[in-house]
Scaffold this active site. Sequence first.
Site, PDB file in Angstrom:
ATOM      1  N   SER A 191     -21.719 -11.089  16.264  1.00  0.00           N
ATOM      2  CA  SER A 191     -22.639  -9.981  16.498  1.00  0.00           C
ATOM      3  C   SER A 191     -21.876  -8.737  16.929  1.00  0.00           C
ATOM      4  CB  SER A 191     -23.638 -10.388  17.580  1.00  0.00           C
ATOM      5  OG  SER A 191     -24.539  -9.334  17.831  1.00  0.00           O
ATOM      6  N   ALA A 192     -22.235  -7.577  16.370  1.00  0.00           N
ATOM      7  CA  ALA A 192     -21.494  -6.342  16.651  1.00  0.00           C
ATOM      8  C   ALA A 192     -21.595  -5.905  18.112  1.00  0.00           C
ATOM      9  CB  ALA A 192     -21.987  -5.213  15.739  1.00  0.00           C
ATOM     10  N   HIS A 193     -22.776  -6.096  18.722  1.00  0.00           N
ATOM     11  CA  HIS A 193     -22.940  -5.517  20.062  1.00  0.00           C
ATOM     12  C   HIS A 193     -22.235  -6.307  21.161  1.00  0.00           C
ATOM     13  CE1 HIS A 193     -26.160  -7.919  22.174  1.00  0.00           C
ATOM     14  NE2 HIS A 193     -26.426  -8.308  20.939  1.00  0.00           N
ATOM     15  N   CYS A 206     -33.801 -15.927  33.765  1.00  0.00           N
ATOM     16  CA  CYS A 206     -34.673 -14.776  33.957  1.00  0.00           C
ATOM     17  C   CYS A 206     -34.618 -14.288  35.387  1.00  0.00           C
ATOM     18  CB  CYS A 206     -36.105 -15.111  33.562  1.00  0.00           C
ATOM     19  SG  CYS A 206     -36.855 -16.321  34.656  1.00  0.00           S
ATOM     20  N   ALA A 245     -26.637 -11.953  15.628  1.00  0.00           N
ATOM     21  CA  ALA A 245     -26.301 -13.379  15.696  1.00  0.00           C
ATOM     22  C   ALA A 245     -27.557 -14.248  15.632  1.00  0.00           C
ATOM     23  CB  ALA A 245     -25.510 -13.675  16.963  1.00  0.00           C
ATOM     24  N   THR A 246     -28.629 -13.813  16.264  1.00  0.00           N
ATOM     25  CA  THR A 246     -29.844 -14.624  16.263  1.00  0.00           C
ATOM     26  C   THR A 246     -30.323 -14.889  14.834  1.00  0.00           C
ATOM     27  OG1 THR A 246     -30.496 -13.774  18.417  1.00  0.00           O
ATOM     28  CG2 THR A 246     -32.239 -14.757  17.071  1.00  0.00           C
TER      29      THR A 246
HETATM   30  C1  LIG Z   1     -25.623 -12.498  22.361  1.00  0.00           C
HETATM   31  C2  LIG Z   1     -25.556 -13.887  21.831  1.00  0.00           C
HETATM   32  C3  LIG Z   1     -26.399 -14.321  20.789  1.00  0.00           C
HETATM   33  C4  LIG Z   1     -27.462 -13.425  20.196  1.00  0.00           C
HETATM   34  O1  LIG Z   1     -26.896 -12.359  19.490  1.00  0.00           O
HETATM   35  P1  LIG Z   1     -27.807 -11.147  18.947  1.00  0.00           P
HETATM   36  O2  LIG Z   1     -26.899 -10.414  18.009  1.00  0.00           O
HETATM   37  O3  LIG Z   1     -28.168 -10.354  20.148  1.00  0.00           O
HETATM   38  O4  LIG Z   1     -28.970 -11.736  18.258  1.00  0.00           O
HETATM   39  C5  LIG Z   1     -26.247 -15.597  20.333  1.00  0.00           C
HETATM   40  N1  LIG Z   1     -25.333 -16.430  20.849  1.00  0.00           N
HETATM   41  C6  LIG Z   1     -24.498 -16.060  21.830  1.00  0.00           C
HETATM   42  C7  LIG Z   1     -23.487 -17.018  22.352  1.00  0.00           C
HETATM   43  C8  LIG Z   1     -24.585 -14.778  22.357  1.00  0.00           C
HETATM   44  O5  LIG Z   1     -23.773 -14.420  23.353  1.00  0.00           O
END
Ligand SMILES: *Cc1c(COP(=O)(O)O)cnc(C)c1O
Length: 384
Positions: A202-204, A329, A74-75
Amino acid sequence: MLNLPIYLDNNATTPIDPAVLNAMMPYLTNQFGNAASRSHSFGWVAEEAVKLAREQVAALTGAHSSEIIFTSGATEAINLAIKGVIEIYADSGKHIITCATEHKAVLDTCKHLEKSGVEITLLPVQHNGIINITDLKKAIRKDTLLITVMYANNETGVLQPIREIGAIAREHNILFFTDATQAVGKIPVHVIEDNIDLLCLSAHKIYGPKGIGALYVRRKNPRVRLSPQIDGGGHEKGLRSGTLNVPGIAALGKAAELCRSQMQEEALRIKKLRDKLEYALVSIGGVTVNGDTAHRLPNVTNLSFSNIKGNQLLTAITKTIAVSSGSACTSANPEPSHVLKAMGIADELAKNSIRFGLGRFTTGEEIEYCIEEVTRILKKLRNV
Ligand SMILES: *Cc1c(COP(=O)(O)O)cnc(C)c1O
């Protein structure tokens, strides 16, 4: 038997579904071809897997398969969407509207663009975490190129009025991008019905592996153009060069397919468990739910605990339950989460906020344990 620790951090990442692992396995082993190899069967098999996955991801989001661009997550999709729009439409504007509770990937991408003269309007949210539509309308300018508002918040699960935002963007000929990383697979998302021009996932976050995701790019009404951020061999219609991650893509496709077929049932089951957990903990007293409870993902509850000193609560809970704080954090001096801060939650309370993120593999037994354990710890820390 209950296995400890219990995983309740499914908004950070999800475990891989065994069926997803099975679907990706051939492409990690004997079916190792490059999807761009046109001259032999290794390439054809890989290409076929990518084609199927593209259709599966499209089916989950209401898109056409030709509108899905695979990325590393997603990033990367967020960077491509925002920077890609700003660069290619530079002649028609330089203003972006976004929101204070966005993921850092959106906020930091916008901040980066600000250095090169792009102007950003950061919409505030109400106490419930939802933007005010009037604020959005007021923020629109002649040179507004893009509205980017997330579908569901990763810390609170709060849903933004996406369809309404999309309609406003359309009415003003402004492109609309939504970070739907948390929403896709958990609730119905439909790019046509919701008036979405660009969307990332995002897949994960949906029981697939890390390092693979996708960007939906609308191809008609309007046709959205993007300036690529990674140049090279012209893969993914020239929008994202680089040899395709075939195992990851096959896995994302399978993950999307599983979500599509199980979503309704799964959301109901998980929501019941979430509501049970939330009700039990709120009943203790001095525990409040952060964010709008009517417009929220079914799997998450973000709770603030009063009358607790420092970071003791999280430290105690995480001995047996994997959860995360609302804080960004976990250093010695944790900053309160920018999301809770934007919702007007006081720093002290924000620091004592915990996100419980349930998932496909969360059981009733685990939730029972979680209720007992958090109740016990809370009483101990409050000396009652
Ligand atoms: C996890 C997340 C991202 C980042 O996704 P990645 O695939 O880890 O880069 C971006 N936006 C939201 C809302 C997320 O929960």
